[in-house]
Design a protein around this motif. Structure first.
Motif, PDB file in Angstrom:
ATOM      1  N   PRO A  74       4.843  10.522   6.024  1.00 20.36           N
ATOM      2  CA  PRO A  74       5.612  11.078   4.906  1.00 20.36           C
ATOM      3  C   PRO A  74       5.255  10.383   3.594  1.00 20.36           C
ATOM      4  N   ALA A  75       5.250  11.123   2.518  1.00 22.66           N
ATOM      5  CA  ALA A  75       4.903  10.578   1.199  1.00 22.66           C
ATOM      6  C   ALA A  75       6.156  10.024   0.538  1.00 22.66           C
ATOM      7  N   VAL A  76       6.651   8.915   1.070  1.00 21.46           N
ATOM      8  CA  VAL A  76       7.844   8.250   0.534  1.00 21.46           C
ATOM      9  C   VAL A  76       7.525   6.778   0.335  1.00 21.46           C
ATOM     10  N   GLY A  77       8.424   6.067  -0.334  1.00 22.48           N
ATOM     11  CA  GLY A  77       8.252   4.638  -0.550  1.00 22.48           C
ATOM     12  C   GLY A  77       8.467   3.848   0.729  1.00 22.48           C
ATOM     13  N   ASP A 131      13.508   4.903   7.322  1.00 18.12           N
ATOM     14  CA  ASP A 131      14.524   5.889   7.684  1.00 18.12           C
ATOM     15  C   ASP A 131      13.898   7.224   8.091  1.00 18.12           C
ATOM     16  N   VAL A 132      12.867   7.631   7.376  1.00 10.73           N
ATOM     17  CA  VAL A 132      12.187   8.886   7.703  1.00 10.73           C
ATOM     18  C   VAL A 132      11.493   8.777   9.056  1.00 10.73           C
ATOM     19  N   SER A 133      10.883   7.631   9.325  1.00 10.51           N
ATOM     20  CA  SER A 133      10.184   7.445  10.602  1.00 10.51           C
ATOM     21  C   SER A 133      11.151   7.406  11.780  1.00 10.51           C
ATOM     22  N   VAL A 134      12.328   6.840  11.571  1.00 11.03           N
ATOM     23  CA  VAL A 134      13.336   6.847  12.632  1.00 11.03           C
ATOM     24  C   VAL A 134      13.818   8.270  12.872  1.00 11.03           C
ATOM     25  N   ALA A 159       0.832  -1.215   0.000  1.00  7.61           N
ATOM     26  CA  ALA A 159       0.000   0.000   0.000  1.00  7.61           C
ATOM     27  C   ALA A 159       0.860   1.256   0.000  1.00  7.61           C
ATOM     28  N   THR A 160       1.943   1.256   0.772  1.00  4.92           N
ATOM     29  CA  THR A 160       2.825   2.418   0.806  1.00  4.92           C
ATOM     30  C   THR A 160       3.497   2.628  -0.543  1.00  4.92           C
ATOM     31  N   ASP A 161       3.913   1.559  -1.179  1.00  4.78           N
ATOM     32  CA  ASP A 161       4.529   1.685  -2.504  1.00  4.78           C
ATOM     33  C   ASP A 161       3.536   2.142  -3.558  1.00  4.78           C
ATOM     34  N   LEU A 162       2.257   1.851  -3.365  1.00  2.00           N
ATOM     35  CA  LEU A 162       1.232   2.295  -4.311  1.00  2.00           C
ATOM     36  C   LEU A 162       0.768   3.721  -4.040  1.00  2.00           C
ATOM     37  N   GLY A 163       1.308   4.366  -3.004  1.00  2.00           N
ATOM     38  CA  GLY A 163       0.988   5.765  -2.735  1.00  2.00           C
ATOM     39  C   GLY A 163      -0.087   5.980  -1.695  1.00  2.00           C
ATOM     40  N   ILE A 164      -0.477   4.953  -0.984  1.00  2.00           N
ATOM     41  CA  ILE A 164      -1.484   5.100   0.074  1.00  2.00           C
ATOM     42  C   ILE A 164      -0.734   5.367   1.376  1.00  2.00           C
ATOM     43  N   HIS A 165      -0.946   6.543   1.936  1.00  2.36           N
ATOM     44  CA  HIS A 165      -0.231   6.945   3.140  1.00  2.36           C
ATOM     45  C   HIS A 165      -1.225   7.358   4.215  1.00  2.36           C
ATOM     46  N   GLY A 166      -0.843   7.165   5.452  1.00  2.47           N
ATOM     47  CA  GLY A 166      -1.677   7.566   6.575  1.00  2.47           C
ATOM     48  C   GLY A 166      -1.644   9.069   6.781  1.00  2.47           C
TER      49      GLY A 166
END
Length: 148
Positions: free
Chosen positions: A52-55, A61-64, A41-48
């Motif tokens: 962050p709008a990343v793969g 890494d962004v979440s850390v 889902a994250t790779d398909l562009g579905i984000h909470g």
């Protein structure tokens, strides 16, 4: 000394409670099923919301970096703490609770619970292997889903 002297993993019958092992397998399988769906889902562009709008690979890494992994650690710790008491009672024999049964979704139970339990175990095992393969392929190729 357990088992044969050259035994790399000295497990004997009765040395580890099978209910504890089944509980762990179900928990890991359920998490792997969720992780596989979330990775795709994250790779398909579905984000909470607020995510962050990343793969999927960069999301770790962004979440850390922004500290949201600490919140995830706290949430997982809360679930583990709550489930610990149910598992401890099951292992001590105080309850007749089946491994992995937390009483959720009892109104949606199938007519063949044994068949569904087998399917859940098999799908969980498949998801554990699938998630590890998805992550490995995504990291090695640098591409998100679909991994081509």
């Amino acid at each position: 000394m357990h088992g044969h002297p050259r035994d790399a993993c000295p497990l004997r019958a009765g040395s580890i409670n099978i209910k504890w092992m089944r509980e762990a397998e179900l928990k890991h399988g359920r998490l792997a099923m969720l992780a596989a769906v979330g990775f795709i889902a994250t790779d398909l562009g579905i984000h909470g919301i607020g995510a962050p709008a990343v793969g999927s690979v960069a999301a770790h890494d962004v979440s850390v970096a922004n500290g949201s992994m600490v919140m995830l650690l706290m949430l997982c710790s809360l679930f583990e703490t709550v489930s610990f008491f149910a598992v401890a009672q099951m292992l001590s024999g105080e309850t007749d609770r089946a491994p992995g049964d937390f009483g959720f979704g009892t109104s949606f139970m199938a007519k063949d619970p044994e068949g569904m339990q087998l399917k859940e175990i098999q799908n969980g095992r498949l998801a554990m292997l699938a998630f590890s393969g998805m992550v490995t392929q995504s990291v090695l190729t640098g591409h998100g889903f679909p991994y081509v």
